[in-house]
Design a protein around this motif. Structure first.
Motif, mmCIF file in Angstrom:
data_model
loop_
_atom_site.group_PDB
_atom_site.id
_atom_site.type_symbol
_atom_site.label_atom_id
_atom_site.label_comp_id
_atom_site.label_asym_id
_atom_site.label_seq_id
_atom_site.Cartn_x
_atom_site.Cartn_y
_atom_site.Cartn_z
ATOM 1 N N GLN A 1 20.008 9.067 -11.727
ATOM 2 C CA GLN A 1 20.104 9.892 -10.523
ATOM 3 C C GLN A 1 18.849 9.830 -9.658
ATOM 4 N N ILE A 2 17.759 9.268 -10.193
ATOM 5 C CA ILE A 2 16.541 9.158 -9.377
ATOM 6 C C ILE A 2 16.072 7.701 -9.262
ATOM 7 N N HIS A 3 16.976 6.762 -9.457
ATOM 8 C CA HIS A 3 16.616 5.353 -9.291
ATOM 9 C C HIS A 3 16.124 5.057 -7.875
ATOM 10 N N HIS A 4 16.567 5.853 -6.906
ATOM 11 C CA HIS A 4 16.147 5.609 -5.529
ATOM 12 C C HIS A 4 14.654 5.870 -5.327
ATOM 13 N N HIS A 5 14.005 6.513 -6.298
ATOM 14 C CA HIS A 5 12.568 6.751 -6.195
ATOM 15 C C HIS A 5 11.750 5.559 -6.703
ATOM 16 N N ILE A 6 12.382 4.654 -7.431
ATOM 17 C CA ILE A 6 11.623 3.570 -8.064
ATOM 18 C C ILE A 6 10.948 2.676 -7.033
ATOM 19 N N SER A 7 11.681 2.228 -6.043
ATOM 20 C CA SER A 7 11.122 1.291 -5.071
ATOM 21 C C SER A 7 9.937 1.871 -4.295
ATOM 22 N N PRO A 8 10.060 3.071 -3.708
ATOM 23 C CA PRO A 8 8.900 3.604 -2.981
ATOM 24 C C PRO A 8 7.697 3.886 -3.881
ATOM 25 N N ILE A 9 7.943 4.334 -5.121
ATOM 26 C CA ILE A 9 6.824 4.585 -6.025
ATOM 27 C C ILE A 9 6.184 3.267 -6.453
ATOM 28 N N ALA A 10 6.994 2.268 -6.727
ATOM 29 C CA ALA A 10 6.459 0.942 -7.075
ATOM 30 C C ALA A 10 5.640 0.380 -5.921
ATOM 31 N N LEU A 11 6.098 0.614 -4.704
ATOM 32 C CA LEU A 11 5.368 0.136 -3.531
ATOM 33 C C LEU A 11 3.992 0.805 -3.443
ATOM 34 N N MET A 12 3.943 2.107 -3.732
ATOM 35 C CA MET A 12 2.654 2.820 -3.753
ATOM 36 C C MET A 12 1.736 2.231 -4.817
ATOM 37 N N LEU A 13 2.288 1.982 -5.998
ATOM 38 C CA LEU A 13 1.495 1.420 -7.086
ATOM 39 C C LEU A 13 0.964 0.042 -6.727
ATOM 40 N N LEU A 14 1.832 -0.811 -6.196
ATOM 41 C CA LEU A 14 1.425 -2.176 -5.839
ATOM 42 C C LEU A 14 0.336 -2.171 -4.777
ATOM 43 N N THR A 15 0.536 -1.366 -3.739
ATOM 44 C CA THR A 15 -0.444 -1.311 -2.663
ATOM 45 C C THR A 15 -1.803 -0.871 -3.184
ATOM 46 N N SER A 16 -1.807 0.145 -4.025
ATOM 47 C CA SER A 16 -3.064 0.654 -4.568
ATOM 48 C C SER A 16 -3.717 -0.337 -5.529
ATOM 49 N N TYR A 17 -2.927 -0.977 -6.366
ATOM 50 C CA TYR A 17 -3.485 -1.993 -7.271
ATOM 51 C C TYR A 17 -4.156 -3.110 -6.472
ATOM 52 N N PHE A 18 -3.490 -3.606 -5.446
ATOM 53 C CA PHE A 18 -4.064 -4.690 -4.653
ATOM 54 C C PHE A 18 -5.313 -4.233 -3.897
ATOM 55 N N ASN A 19 -5.297 -3.013 -3.402
ATOM 56 C CA ASN A 19 -6.478 -2.491 -2.725
ATOM 57 C C ASN A 19 -7.665 -2.397 -3.675
ATOM 58 N N ASN A 20 -7.370 -2.186 -4.957
ATOM 59 C CA ASN A 20 -8.418 -2.130 -5.982
ATOM 60 C C ASN A 20 -8.695 -3.500 -6.592
ATOM 61 N N ARG A 21 -8.086 -4.542 -6.024
ATOM 62 C CA ARG A 21 -8.263 -5.928 -6.487
ATOM 63 C C ARG A 21 -7.862 -6.081 -7.959
ATOM 64 N N MET A 22 -6.825 -5.381 -8.341
ATOM 65 C CA MET A 22 -6.311 -5.451 -9.704
ATOM 66 C C MET A 22 -4.949 -6.166 -9.670
ATOM 67 N N CYS A 23 -5.026 -7.481 -9.551
ATOM 68 C CA CYS A 23 -3.812 -8.265 -9.334
ATOM 69 C C CYS A 23 -2.944 -8.397 -10.580
ATOM 70 N N LYS A 24 -3.545 -8.451 -11.747
ATOM 71 C CA LYS A 24 -2.739 -8.613 -12.955
ATOM 72 C C LYS A 24 -1.850 -7.397 -13.211
ATOM 73 N N PRO A 25 -2.380 -6.171 -13.101
ATOM 74 C CA PRO A 25 -1.481 -5.017 -13.226
ATOM 75 C C PRO A 25 -0.406 -4.997 -12.140
ATOM 76 N N ALA A 26 -0.777 -5.407 -10.919
ATOM 77 C CA ALA A 26 0.210 -5.454 -9.840
ATOM 78 C C ALA A 26 1.312 -6.454 -10.170
ATOM 79 N N LEU A 27 0.931 -7.603 -10.694
ATOM 80 C CA LEU A 27 1.927 -8.600 -11.090
ATOM 81 C C LEU A 27 2.838 -8.068 -12.189
#
Length: 270
Positions: A129-155
């Motif tokens: 019932q909350i699968h629609h939250h996955i994409s926006p939350i993943a996008l937040m995580l990816l953006t923050s990981y890349f901003n922190n130059r943490m590419c392996k966790p982002a991958l």
């Protein structure tokens, strides 16, 4: 005492615990030294799946959550409580943009250990019932990981989204963030692979070509792959010119982009 009462009220409100069982969640944060066992998590997930959507949090409850999360995250032992609070809040009808997720996202993406990140994503995955939250939350995580130059966790997050059983495959915006982040941080081969996946997934459209073409071109030049960079740049430009026409030329141009990507990837280590 006031702080403990406020925490107890919020946890009870979010998790909808009966008064006779609320002690499971109303412990002091310092007492929660490890993640819930698999059995406990399974019981919690099953309970969340079967009950109806709770109403949205009130402004007062949101304010309390906003003040509580940073305090919990200031002590690593309290992270399980923070994850449970966030998961419970996501199960309400509260709009995602009003929840104080920035504190948790910043905490998760400031450390190389991705276990807490995937603990959160797994909670979302097991609650349809909350699968629609996955994409926006993943996008937040990816953006923050890349901003922190943490590419392996982002991958790792990106690959989690791409799994065959993923309830939320990468969106066009996710692909854009991933390709830019990888190329910007020197992971050009991985950026090319993500671009190929984007084409195969049907998410490669004219609207996003310009920025991605530039990042791929710059990245390949830094790797001294000048001929490949020029060829891929020309192929994407050709697709841009006829994209949206619905003609055979558009499909041929897309196939050319895919062919160049696959050739460059296949010969990358030669």
């Amino acid at each position: 005492m006031a702080r403990n009462s406020k925490m107890s009220f919020l946890l009870q409100r979010l998790l909808h615990c009966p008064s006779n069982s609320k002690s499971q969640f109303l412990k002091e944060p310092s007492q929660l030294h490890s993640y819930s066992s698999k059995q406990e998590q399974g019981q919690e997930i099953s309970h969340l799946q079967t009950r109806p959507y709770p109403p949205p949090l009130t402004e007062q409850q949101l304010s309390t959550l906003n003040h509580l999360l940073p305090r919990l995250l200031s002590q690593p032992d309290n992270l399980p409580t923070a994850l449970r609070l966030t998961s419970a809040a996501l199960h309400t009808t509260t709009p995602l943009q009003t929840l104080p997720l920035s504190h948790l996202i910043h905490f998760l993406t400031s450390h190389p250990d991705t276990s807490p990140t995937f603990s959160l994503l797994t909670r979302l995955r097991h609650a349809p019932q909350i699968h629609h939250h996955i994409s926006p939350i993943a996008l937040m995580l990816l953006t923050s990981y890349f901003n922190n130059r943490m590419c392996k966790p982002a991958l790792a997050v990106f690959r989690w989204l791409r799994r065959p059983d993923s309830p939320s495959p990468p969106t066009r915006q996710v692909y854009e963030v991933v390709i830019e982040g990888l190329c910007r941080n020197g992971f050009v081969f991985e950026g090319l692979s993500a671009a190929r996946d984007m084409v195969l997934a049907g998410e490669f459209v004219a609207a996003c070509c310009g920025g991605l073409r530039e990042w791929l071109y710059r990245g390949m030049l830094k790797e001294a792959r000048v001929e490949d960079a020029v060829e891929l740049n020309d192929a994407i430009l050709g697709f841009e010119k006829c994209a949206g026409s619905g003609s055979d030329d558009e499909e041929e141009a897309k196939e050319k982009v895919l062919a160049v990507l696959e050739r460059v990837i296949a010969h990358w280590n030669e």
